[in-house]
Design an enzyme around this catalytic site. Structure first.
Site, PDB file in Angstrom:
ATOM      1  N   SER A  83      -4.511 -39.412  -0.040  1.00 36.96           N
ATOM      2  CA  SER A  83      -3.051 -38.795  -0.219  1.00 36.96           C
ATOM      3  C   SER A  83      -2.219 -39.196   1.329  1.00 36.96           C
ATOM      4  O   SER A  83      -1.169 -39.764   1.092  1.00 36.96           O
ATOM      5  CB  SER A  83      -3.264 -37.692  -0.489  1.00 36.96           C
ATOM      6  OG  SER A  83      -4.100 -37.071  -1.194  1.00 36.96           O
TER       7      SER A  83
ATOM      8  N   LYS B 216      -7.071 -32.712  10.175  1.00 38.87           N
ATOM      9  CA  LYS B 216      -6.829 -31.241  10.841  1.00 38.87           C
ATOM     10  C   LYS B 216      -8.146 -30.744  10.833  1.00 38.87           C
ATOM     11  O   LYS B 216      -8.480 -30.250   9.684  1.00 38.87           O
ATOM     12  CB  LYS B 216      -5.714 -30.565  10.214  1.00 38.87           C
ATOM     13  CG  LYS B 216      -4.270 -31.375  10.382  1.00 38.87           C
ATOM     14  CD  LYS B 216      -3.231 -30.668   9.540  1.00 38.87           C
ATOM     15  CE  LYS B 216      -1.879 -31.394   9.784  1.00 38.87           C
ATOM     16  NZ  LYS B 216      -0.860 -30.868   8.755  1.00 38.87           N
TER      17      LYS B 216
ATOM     18  N   SER C 188       3.668 -31.070   6.458  1.00 47.25           N
ATOM     19  CA  SER C 188       3.984 -32.281   5.564  1.00 47.25           C
ATOM     20  C   SER C 188       2.776 -32.484   4.479  1.00 47.25           C
ATOM     21  O   SER C 188       1.962 -32.946   4.718  1.00 47.25           O
ATOM     22  CB  SER C 188       3.928 -33.433   6.621  1.00 47.25           C
ATOM     23  OG  SER C 188       2.635 -33.020   7.389  1.00 47.25           O
TER      24      SER C 188
ATOM     25  N   ALA D 161       1.342 -34.591   1.349  1.00 46.29           N
ATOM     26  CA  ALA D 161       1.752 -35.938   1.243  1.00 46.29           C
ATOM     27  C   ALA D 161       2.619 -35.881  -0.134  1.00 46.29           C
ATOM     28  O   ALA D 161       3.240 -37.149  -0.304  1.00 46.29           O
ATOM     29  CB  ALA D 161       0.180 -36.445   0.807  1.00 46.29           C
TER      30      ALA D 161
ATOM     31  N   LYS E 163      -4.282 -23.035  10.721  1.00 47.67           N
ATOM     32  CA  LYS E 163      -3.665 -22.716   9.614  1.00 47.67           C
ATOM     33  C   LYS E 163      -4.175 -22.834   8.286  1.00 47.67           C
ATOM     34  O   LYS E 163      -4.015 -22.149   7.368  1.00 47.67           O
ATOM     35  CB  LYS E 163      -2.292 -23.436   9.617  1.00 47.67           C
ATOM     36  CG  LYS E 163      -2.142 -24.881   9.629  1.00 47.67           C
ATOM     37  CD  LYS E 163      -2.280 -25.613   8.266  1.00 47.67           C
ATOM     38  CE  LYS E 163      -2.555 -27.121   8.129  1.00 47.67           C
ATOM     39  NZ  LYS E 163      -2.344 -27.643   6.907  1.00 47.67           N
TER      40      LYS E 163
ATOM     41  N   ASP F  71       3.864 -25.494  10.340  1.00 54.69           N
ATOM     42  CA  ASP F  71       2.505 -25.802   9.294  1.00 54.69           C
ATOM     43  C   ASP F  71       1.969 -24.504   8.525  1.00 54.69           C
ATOM     44  O   ASP F  71       1.274 -24.678   7.401  1.00 54.69           O
ATOM     45  CB  ASP F  71       1.524 -26.613  10.063  1.00 54.69           C
ATOM     46  CG  ASP F  71       0.964 -27.636   9.598  1.00 54.69           C
ATOM     47  OD1 ASP F  71       1.275 -27.757   8.270  1.00 54.69           O
ATOM     48  OD2 ASP F  71       0.101 -28.248  10.002  1.00 54.69           O
TER      49      ASP F  71
ATOM     50  N   ARG G 145      -4.270 -27.587  -0.832  1.00 60.31           N
ATOM     51  CA  ARG G 145      -5.552 -27.543  -1.281  1.00 60.31           C
ATOM     52  C   ARG G 145      -6.333 -26.313  -0.845  1.00 60.31           C
ATOM     53  O   ARG G 145      -7.141 -25.672  -1.446  1.00 60.31           O
ATOM     54  CB  ARG G 145      -6.757 -28.711  -0.846  1.00 60.31           C
ATOM     55  CG  ARG G 145      -6.267 -30.103  -1.402  1.00 60.31           C
ATOM     56  CD  ARG G 145      -5.075 -30.731  -0.408  1.00 60.31           C
ATOM     57  NE  ARG G 145      -4.953 -32.020  -0.769  1.00 60.31           N
ATOM     58  CZ  ARG G 145      -5.465 -33.008  -0.130  1.00 60.31           C
ATOM     59  NH1 ARG G 145      -6.399 -32.844   0.614  1.00 60.31           N
ATOM     60  NH2 ARG G 145      -4.865 -34.311  -0.592  1.00 60.31           N
ATOM     61  N   ASN G 146      -6.279 -25.706   0.465  1.00 64.67           N
ATOM     62  CA  ASN G 146      -6.748 -24.644   0.991  1.00 64.67           C
ATOM     63  C   ASN G 146      -6.143 -23.394   0.227  1.00 64.67           C
ATOM     64  O   ASN G 146      -6.844 -22.658  -0.226  1.00 64.67           O
ATOM     65  CB  ASN G 146      -6.493 -24.532   2.340  1.00 64.67           C
ATOM     66  CG  ASN G 146      -7.165 -25.915   3.029  1.00 64.67           C
ATOM     67  OD1 ASN G 146      -8.276 -25.656   3.445  1.00 64.67           O
ATOM     68  ND2 ASN G 146      -6.521 -26.598   3.581  1.00 64.67           N
TER      69      ASN G 146
ATOM     70  N   GLU H 240     -10.113 -28.469   4.173  1.00 67.16           N
ATOM     71  CA  GLU H 240     -10.390 -28.586   5.609  1.00 67.16           C
ATOM     72  C   GLU H 240     -10.804 -26.889   5.910  1.00 67.16           C
ATOM     73  O   GLU H 240     -11.524 -26.820   6.899  1.00 67.16           O
ATOM     74  CB  GLU H 240      -9.629 -29.020   6.570  1.00 67.16           C
ATOM     75  CG  GLU H 240      -9.283 -30.646   6.148  1.00 67.16           C
ATOM     76  CD  GLU H 240     -10.468 -31.415   6.785  1.00 67.16           C
ATOM     77  OE1 GLU H 240     -11.390 -30.906   7.228  1.00 67.16           O
ATOM     78  OE2 GLU H 240      -9.988 -32.676   7.057  1.00 67.16           O
TER      79      GLU H 240
HETATM   80  N1  LIG Z   1      -2.759 -34.541   1.931  1.00 59.91           N
HETATM   81  C1  LIG Z   1      -1.751 -33.978   3.050  1.00 59.91           C
HETATM   82  O1  LIG Z   1      -0.908 -33.681   2.421  1.00 59.91           O
HETATM   83  C2  LIG Z   1      -2.418 -33.800   4.101  1.00 59.91           C
HETATM   84  C3  LIG Z   1      -1.228 -33.578   5.175  1.00 59.91           C
HETATM   85  C4  LIG Z   1      -1.319 -33.436   6.526  1.00 59.91           C
HETATM   86  C5  LIG Z   1      -2.842 -33.653   6.988  1.00 59.91           C
HETATM   87  N2  LIG Z   1      -3.773 -34.082   6.082  1.00 59.91           N
HETATM   88  C6  LIG Z   1      -5.054 -34.196   6.761  1.00 59.91           C
HETATM   89  O2  LIG Z   1      -5.413 -35.446   6.332  1.00 59.91           O
HETATM   90  C7  LIG Z   1      -6.853 -35.674   6.190  1.00 59.91           C
HETATM   91  C8  LIG Z   1      -7.209 -36.519   5.099  1.00 59.91           C
HETATM   92  O3  LIG Z   1      -6.520 -35.829   3.982  1.00 59.91           O
HETATM   93  P1  LIG Z   1      -6.075 -36.574   2.544  1.00 59.91           P
HETATM   94  O4  LIG Z   1      -5.421 -35.354   1.587  1.00 59.91           O
HETATM   95  O5  LIG Z   1      -5.522 -37.548   2.715  1.00 59.91           O
HETATM   96  O6  LIG Z   1      -7.632 -36.607   1.885  1.00 59.91           O
HETATM   97  P2  LIG Z   1      -8.055 -37.538   0.338  1.00 59.91           P
HETATM   98  O7  LIG Z   1      -9.281 -36.835   0.221  1.00 59.91           O
HETATM   99  O8  LIG Z   1      -6.831 -37.615  -0.219  1.00 59.91           O
HETATM  100  O9  LIG Z   1      -8.174 -38.936   1.281  1.00 59.91           O
HETATM  101  C9  LIG Z   1      -9.452 -38.972   2.312  1.00 59.91           C
HETATM  102  C10 LIG Z   1      -9.769 -40.657   2.115  1.00 59.91           C
HETATM  103  O10 LIG Z   1     -10.538 -40.973   3.345  1.00 59.91           O
HETATM  104  C11 LIG Z   1     -11.518 -42.274   2.670  1.00 59.91           C
HETATM  105  N3  LIG Z   1     -12.714 -42.126   3.432  1.00 59.91           N
HETATM  106  C12 LIG Z   1     -13.712 -41.184   3.535  1.00 59.91           C
HETATM  107  N4  LIG Z   1     -14.553 -41.364   4.424  1.00 59.91           N
HETATM  108  C13 LIG Z   1     -14.112 -42.556   5.004  1.00 59.91           C
HETATM  109  C14 LIG Z   1     -14.570 -43.572   6.237  1.00 59.91           C
HETATM  110  N5  LIG Z   1     -15.658 -43.386   6.759  1.00 59.91           N
HETATM  111  N6  LIG Z   1     -13.691 -44.383   6.486  1.00 59.91           N
HETATM  112  C15 LIG Z   1     -12.667 -44.799   5.834  1.00 59.91           C
HETATM  113  N7  LIG Z   1     -12.179 -44.199   4.756  1.00 59.91           N
HETATM  114  C16 LIG Z   1     -12.788 -42.937   4.419  1.00 59.91           C
HETATM  115  C17 LIG Z   1     -11.731 -41.605   1.214  1.00 59.91           C
HETATM  116  O11 LIG Z   1     -12.401 -42.706   0.544  1.00 59.91           O
HETATM  117  C18 LIG Z   1     -10.449 -41.285   0.875  1.00 59.91           C
HETATM  118  O12 LIG Z   1      -9.781 -42.217   0.249  1.00 59.91           O
HETATM  119  C19 LIG Z   1      -7.480 -34.209   5.970  1.00 59.91           C
HETATM  120  O13 LIG Z   1      -7.896 -33.675   7.394  1.00 59.91           O
HETATM  121  C20 LIG Z   1      -6.353 -33.355   5.860  1.00 59.91           C
HETATM  122  O14 LIG Z   1      -6.258 -32.175   6.575  1.00 59.91           O
HETATM  123  C21 LIG Z   1      -3.529 -33.977   4.516  1.00 59.91           C
END
Ligand SMILES: NC(=O)c1ccc[n+]([C@@H]2O[C@H](COP(=O)([O-])OP(=O)(O)OC[C@H]3O[C@@H](n4cnc5c(N)ncnc54)[C@H](O)[C@@H]3O)[C@@H](O)[C@H]2O)c1
Length: 330
Positions: A10, A103, A136, A138, A190, A243, A254-255, A280
């Site tokens: 995402s 995070k 933020s 996604a 957070k 945040d 999700r949290n 997370e």
């Molecule tokens: N979703 C949000 O709104 C958001 C916003 C800010 C920060 N984050 C942070 O970003 C991070 C990822 O969140 P997300 O929501 O994108 O998760 P997600 O579950 O939507 O996507 C994670 C992706 O990582 C891929 N992946 C797993 N292992 C991998 C590897 N070894 N190499 C390459 N790709 C791999 C998975 O296949 C998946 O597509 C988390 O730490 C989250 O806290 C998310």
């Protein structure tokens, strides 16, 4: 500019879209073939079921992804971060700027993410490190809804470089900061309070309780900032209170969603099985709780959430535990 994104979930794809909107070229690497196919053939983000620009390309070939650009943005869940970094290290041939948008704090080492990178990437390849963090979701960024975040780095020039890449005057405002520690602590901690906030909502405890949680949560965050040597002024910024507010109040978190389900009586395993995306806060709660113990820090909210998550304490009992503490000055 060319940018490599490691992790096509995402947040990885929402950030890819911002870069594409800014006319940059993006190559996304993901371990999951299905995700890569959806990006290349259908131009959609699988997790969010949202369209993404056609010029965003994806690959399962890590070597190709690493060689594609000098800027590598990691957006994988923190529990697989070490794996993703060690896969990357094998193919590094020149110095790169590493950027992280995940995070968390590592439970057994209490390391911040930049410290994990510094430990694993040979220094000759580590040109710099920037953290991208702030309120933020996604789900909103991918739709082009107004968002402001912060690029933080100990080297201001690196933070400015990332600011320039992402800054978009239509919807995406990027600030800079040199308080990397504060940004990383804020982004990680957070999520624990988001779990607590979801729990409060799930139990129907009301908005007063949530406001108290956010405020007292900030007090616990401040103690961590002080002990990690972060700038407590960052608590007032996007990576701190910003945040914390969004994650404690938005149903996109999700949290928050996980806490809500637990508040409704589901246990942790059942909750996690029902969620497809990363939560997370659970891992970070374990890290923060253990770290606080080693430093003798009083963290009542984090301790209460830890008991609910890891020792199956009933959430009513956890609430009683918090309210039953001896009264004191604010
Ligand atoms: N979703 C949000 O709104 C958001 C916003 C800010 C920060 N984050 C942070 O970003 C991070 C990822 O969140 P997300 O929501 O994108 O998760 P997600 O579950 O939507 O996507 C994670 C992706 O990582 C891929 N992946 C797993 N292992 C991998 C590897 N070894 N190499 C390459 N790709 C791999 C998975 O296949 C998946 O597509 C988390 O730490 C989250 O806290 C998310």
């Amino acid at each position: 500019m060319k940018i490599t994104i490691i992790g096509g979930g995402s947040w990885g794809l929402a950030l890819s879209k911002v870069l594409s909107d800014n006319s940059h070229q993006v190559l996304v690497y993901d371990v999951n073939k299905k995700i890569v196919n959806k990006i290349n053939k259908l131009h959609i983000c699988l997790q969010l079921n949202e369209d993404i620009p056609k010029d965003i390309k994806a690959t399962t070939d890590i070597e190709k992804a690493i060689n594609y650009s000098d800027t590598l943005l990691f957006v994988v869940p923190t529990k697989v971060l070490r794996l993703a970094i060690s896969d990357t290290v094998k193919y590094l041939k020149s110095p790169k700027l590493f950027v992280n948008a995940a995070k968390g704090i590592e439970p057994d080492t209490f390391l911040r993410i930049s410290e994990i990178f510094a430990e694993m990437i040979p220094s000759k390849y580590l040109k710099g490190f920037v953290s991208l963090s702030g309120p933020s979701h996604a789900e909103e960024v991918i739709k082009g809804l107004t968002t402001a975040i912060t690029a933080s780095s100990e080297k201001e020039a690196d933070a400015v470089f990332i600011q320039d890449l992402f800054h978009n005057t239509q919807f995406f405002r990027v600030y800079t900061s040199t308080d990397l520690k504060g940004a990383e602590m804020g982004g990680a901690l957070k999520n624990i309070f988001a779990l607590a906030s979801g729990l409060i909502a799930g139990k129907g405890l009301g908005d007063n309780a949530r406001a108290a949680l956010i405020t007292r949560g900030l007090v616990e965050m401040k103690k961590f900032y002080e002990i990690y040597g972060a700038d407590t002024k960052s608590l007032m910024g996007l990576t701190g209170i910003g945040d914390l507010i969004v994650t404690c109040t938005s149903p996109h978190s999700r949290n928050f969603q996980a806490g809500y389900k637990i508040g409704h009586g589901k246990d942790l395993e059942e909750t996690l099985n029902s969620m497809t995306m990363v939560v997370e806060g659970i891992r970070t709660c374990e890290a923060a709780y253990k770290f606080a113990k080693t430093k003798n820090l009083d963290m009542p909210i984090i301790s209460a959430i830890y008991e609910v998550l890891f020792n199956k304490m009933d959430s009513d009992e956890a609430t009683k535990m918090l309210l039953g503490r001896s009264s004191k000055a604010e």
